[in-house]
Design an enzyme around this catalytic site. Structure first.
Site, PDB file in Angstrom:
ATOM      1  N   PRO A  87      -7.873  -2.046  -5.365  1.00  0.00           N
ATOM      2  CA  PRO A  87      -7.999  -1.694  -6.788  1.00  0.00           C
ATOM      3  C   PRO A  87      -9.384  -1.149  -7.137  1.00  0.00           C
ATOM      4  O   PRO A  87      -9.562  -0.537  -8.183  1.00  0.00           O
ATOM      5  CB  PRO A  87      -7.746  -3.024  -7.520  1.00  0.00           C
ATOM      6  CG  PRO A  87      -7.050  -3.896  -6.527  1.00  0.00           C
ATOM      7  CD  PRO A  87      -7.569  -3.473  -5.183  1.00  0.00           C
ATOM      8  N   GLU A 114      -7.985 -12.388  -1.130  1.00  0.00           N
ATOM      9  CA  GLU A 114      -8.909 -11.844  -2.133  1.00  0.00           C
ATOM     10  C   GLU A 114      -9.652 -10.610  -1.623  1.00  0.00           C
ATOM     11  O   GLU A 114     -10.552 -10.107  -2.279  1.00  0.00           O
ATOM     12  CB  GLU A 114      -9.905 -12.913  -2.592  1.00  0.00           C
ATOM     13  CG  GLU A 114      -9.417 -13.684  -3.815  1.00  0.00           C
ATOM     14  CD  GLU A 114      -8.336 -14.708  -3.490  1.00  0.00           C
ATOM     15  OE1 GLU A 114      -8.655 -15.878  -3.433  1.00  0.00           O
ATOM     16  OE2 GLU A 114      -7.172 -14.329  -3.307  1.00  0.00           O
ATOM     17  N   ARG A 152       5.296  14.447   2.014  1.00  0.00           N
ATOM     18  CA  ARG A 152       5.932  15.519   1.248  1.00  0.00           C
ATOM     19  C   ARG A 152       5.116  16.802   1.263  1.00  0.00           C
ATOM     20  O   ARG A 152       5.626  17.873   0.965  1.00  0.00           O
ATOM     21  CB  ARG A 152       6.161  15.094  -0.205  1.00  0.00           C
ATOM     22  CG  ARG A 152       7.064  13.880  -0.368  1.00  0.00           C
ATOM     23  CD  ARG A 152       7.215  13.516  -1.835  1.00  0.00           C
ATOM     24  NE  ARG A 152       7.750  14.621  -2.608  1.00  0.00           N
ATOM     25  CZ  ARG A 152       9.043  14.949  -2.675  1.00  0.00           C
ATOM     26  NH1 ARG A 152       9.925  14.229  -2.018  1.00  0.00           N
ATOM     27  NH2 ARG A 152       9.432  15.974  -3.383  1.00  0.00           N
ATOM     28  N   ASP A 167       7.574  20.736  -7.665  1.00  0.00           N
ATOM     29  CA  ASP A 167       7.238  19.365  -8.023  1.00  0.00           C
ATOM     30  C   ASP A 167       6.413  19.286  -9.291  1.00  0.00           C
ATOM     31  O   ASP A 167       5.606  20.158  -9.588  1.00  0.00           O
ATOM     32  CB  ASP A 167       6.403  18.711  -6.907  1.00  0.00           C
ATOM     33  CG  ASP A 167       7.240  17.824  -6.016  1.00  0.00           C
ATOM     34  OD1 ASP A 167       8.409  17.620  -6.342  1.00  0.00           O
ATOM     35  OD2 ASP A 167       6.693  17.344  -5.010  1.00  0.00           O
TER      36      ASP A 167
HETATM   37  C1  9WO Z   1      -7.006 -11.239  -5.535  1.00  0.00           C
HETATM   38  C2  9WO Z   1      -7.629 -12.171  -6.318  1.00  0.00           C
HETATM   39  C3  9WO Z   1      -7.347 -13.500  -6.579  1.00  0.00           C
HETATM   40  C4  9WO Z   1      -8.176 -14.205  -7.436  1.00  0.00           C
HETATM   41  C5  9WO Z   1      -9.272 -13.587  -8.011  1.00  0.00           C
HETATM   42  C6  9WO Z   1      -9.542 -12.253  -7.742  1.00  0.00           C
HETATM   43  C7  9WO Z   1      -8.706 -11.569  -6.898  1.00  0.00           C
HETATM   44  N1  9WO Z   1      -8.756 -10.316  -6.483  1.00  0.00           N
HETATM   45  C8  9WO Z   1      -7.744 -10.128  -5.657  1.00  0.00           C
HETATM   46  C9  9WO Z   1      -7.517  -8.865  -5.019  1.00  0.00           C
HETATM   47  O1  9WO Z   1      -7.940  -7.842  -5.535  1.00  0.00           O
HETATM   48  N2  9WO Z   1      -6.825  -8.901  -3.856  1.00  0.00           N
HETATM   49  C10 9WO Z   1      -6.537  -7.700  -3.172  1.00  0.00           C
HETATM   50  C11 9WO Z   1      -5.100  -7.744  -2.728  1.00  0.00           C
HETATM   51  C12 9WO Z   1      -7.430  -7.495  -1.991  1.00  0.00           C
HETATM   52  C13 9WO Z   1      -7.100  -6.178  -1.326  1.00  0.00           C
HETATM   53  C14 9WO Z   1      -5.620  -6.101  -0.990  1.00  0.00           C
HETATM   54  N3  9WO Z   1      -4.862  -6.445  -2.165  1.00  0.00           N
HETATM   55  C15 9WO Z   1      -4.498  -5.477  -3.039  1.00  0.00           C
HETATM   56  C16 9WO Z   1      -4.595  -4.114  -2.884  1.00  0.00           C
HETATM   57  N4  9WO Z   1      -3.973  -5.713  -4.229  1.00  0.00           N
HETATM   58  N5  9WO Z   1      -3.789  -4.560  -4.873  1.00  0.00           N
HETATM   59  C17 9WO Z   1      -4.155  -3.579  -4.074  1.00  0.00           C
HETATM   60  C18 9WO Z   1      -4.116  -2.207  -4.474  1.00  0.00           C
HETATM   61  C19 9WO Z   1      -4.462  -1.217  -3.582  1.00  0.00           C
HETATM   62  C20 9WO Z   1      -4.445   0.099  -4.011  1.00  0.00           C
HETATM   63  N6  9WO Z   1      -4.096   0.417  -5.255  1.00  0.00           N
HETATM   64  C21 9WO Z   1      -3.747  -0.536  -6.136  1.00  0.00           C
HETATM   65  C22 9WO Z   1      -3.759  -1.867  -5.761  1.00  0.00           C
END
Ligand code: 9WO
Length: 226
Positions: A87, A114, A152, A167
């Site tokens: 993220p 995390e 794609r 697209d």
């Molecule tokens: C989990 C968490 C738990 C308690 C407090 C803070 C926290 N942060 C996270 C977290 O961001 N975990 C991620 C889980 C770690 C990297 C892999 N994970 C992930 C990737 N979740 N969402 C994505 C992601 C990747 C690309 N685009 C959007 C979301």
């Protein structure tokens, strides 16, 4: 193009890689995807990949050594762009998808818990990409999103070149509405122009609808253009 993926859940990719578009791209030799289990790069008896965060706070952090070993071994001796899905990454856009599809080989790091020890990012990651502003349980679904979007854009993967050319986003606009049989659904008729046989009129109706749809649903896209 070759894409390597490192994850602790390799089985999540099974059906995805066998299904329609991706399966076809792979069997045509246009796309090679290799899934690697991070635990195969651990050294301890329990094949552990996580530990408590320094500084406390609960939750678990993925330890650096298995990631560094995996990335080094997989990318050894060839140019690979190493991408961590998180993220905190740069937002994925149509332009970014096209850039990556033409960039050569990729290695995708799918984190869990995390996240990864920061020193993994400092030593073996070239860039960080986000598919949107939300948190999931891991990077596996984002990796699949990226692989499907890129596939794609590889010549010959999507059957008709026209269907990619047309697209959404090609022209920075959303798609026009689509209709197929039956001619009447719940009392709603197909717009008459689409039944007229006048191809020029149909084209101009579609272009107009694209602008109207974009103005109504995603005005930010029009603002970005000008
Ligand atoms: C989990 C968490 C738990 C308690 C407090 C803070 C926290 N942060 C996270 C977290 O961001 N975990 C991620 C889980 C770690 C990297 C892999 N994970 C992930 C990737 N979740 N969402 C994505 C992601 C990747 C690309 N685009 C959007 C979301």
């Amino acid at each position: 193009m070759r894409v390597d993926v490192v994850t602790i859940f390799p089985e999540l990719f099974g059906a995805f890689l066998e299904t329609s578009l991706i399966g076809r791209a792979r069997s045509k030799g246009l796309l090679q995807v290799e899934i690697h289990d991070l635990r195969d790069h651990t050294e301890d008896r329990h094949r552990s990949v996580d530990d408590e965060p320094y500084g406390g706070g609960g939750g678990m952090v993925m330890t650096a050594p298995p990631w560094i070993a995996a990335v080094r071994r997989i990318s050894e001796g060839r140019p690979v762009r190493r991408i961590y899905l998180s993220p905190q990454g740069e937002p994925l856009t149509d332009a970014k998808v096209r850039e990556l599809a033409e960039a050569g080989d990729l290695l995708l790091l799918c984190g869990r818990y995390e996240g990864l020890d920061e020193r993994v990012l400092e030593t073996v990651v070239d860039e960080e990409i986000s598919i949107g502003d939300y948190v999931l349980s891991g990077g596996e679904l984002p990796a699949m999103v990226l692989i499907e979007a890129m596939s794609r854009q590889i010549r010959g993967v999507v059957g008709l070149p026209l269907s990619v050319e047309n697209d959404s986003f090609r022209a920075g606009l959303l798609d026009h509405p689509q209709y197929t049989r039956p001619a009447v659904v719940e009392g709603l008729e197909v717009p008459a122009v689409l039944l007229s046989g006048d191809h020029a009129a149909i084209e101009s109706w579609r272009r107009e609808q694209e602008v109207l749809a974009t103005r109504r649903k995603r005005p930010d896209l029009l603002a970005r253009e000008s």
